[in-house]
Design a protein around this motif. Structure first.
Motif: not given
Length: 245
Positions: A128-129, A184-187, A205-206, A211-212
């Protein structure tokens, strides 16, 4: 000898740097003009289109070009076909400088798409984000996905149509891993969309997505012209020029 580089990429600028100043060699880099403040390579620079394959062939003849190097972005497919046609018409040797595409590694959660339209169809089932890094030119494809929120990273500000729920991040690579992790974390991003641009400038970014544990939609590269010799790095392209010079 006059060498024309169809550029706008990091590799094109690096190649221009390797060739600039070579005795007996005239160098021209051609930029499409889609970025407001492009990073200019050394040597002569022209900006704008040629008017299709016939216009490019006419330019090659009028400026006595001896060698043509297509170092455009892997997704600038039309110009590559124009270059192949123009080079054949003007009897100018053509080389393609193409950075290798990305390859998934263990832990990646990739979903391949053949187009931006296919990527848009896949998105609602994955998150969704959305961190959307496919450039500003194709945002209209995602404009109807009103239930999703988009973080769009672009060199220049996009124009409508684009998604209604969208935050713009004006930035230019290269990007580092720590910065991508924090973004990625902040948004609170839960899915990433990217084109298979290859190279290292935007690859972190990949890694951050892997990692996430985030899914990544990877849009495959368009078809390239057949029969054109291809090298993967500026050094190999410079050697190709040297051999003919």
């Amino acid at each position: 000898m006059h060498v024309l580089i169809l550029g706008g990429t990091t590799e094109a600028r690096q190649l221009a740097g390797l060739l600039h100043g070579t005795p007996g060699l005239t160098l021209t880099s051609s930029l499409a003009g889609r970025v407001a403040s492009p990073r200019l390579p050394p040597g002569e620079v022209r900006v704008g289109g040629f008017g299709g394959a016939e216009g490019m062939a006419a330019w090659l003849r009028a400026h006595a070009v001896h060698l043509l190097i297509d170092a455009t972005h892997p997704f600038a497919g039309t110009i590559s076909f124009h270059a192949a046609s123009a080079a054949a018409s003007a009897h100018v040797p053509l080389l393609a400088l193409r950075r290798p595409g990305w390859v998934p590694v263990e832990g990646d959660v990739w979903h391949e798409a053949g187009s931006l339209e296919e990527a848009a169809r896949l998105l609602p089932g994955l998150g969704r984000r959305v961190f959307l890094t496919t450039g500003r030119m194709g945002l209209a494809t995602f404009a109807d996905l009103d239930e999703l929120w988009f973080l769009v990273r672009s060199v220049d500000a996009p124009e409508p149509p684009h998604p209604a729920r969208m935050e713009i991040l004006l930035d230019r690579g290269p990007f580092d891993l720590d910065g991508e992790r924090e973004l990625l974390r902040r948004h609170r991003v839960d899915v990433v969309v990217t084109k298979d641009s290859g190279g290292t400038a935007t690859a972190p970014k990949l890694t951050a997505a892997r990692e996430a544990g985030l899914p990544v939609i990877v849009v495959r590269r368009p078809q390239a012209p057949d029969g054109v010799p291809v090298v993967a790095d500026p050094e190999a392209a410079a050697r190709w020029v040297a051999e003919r010079h």
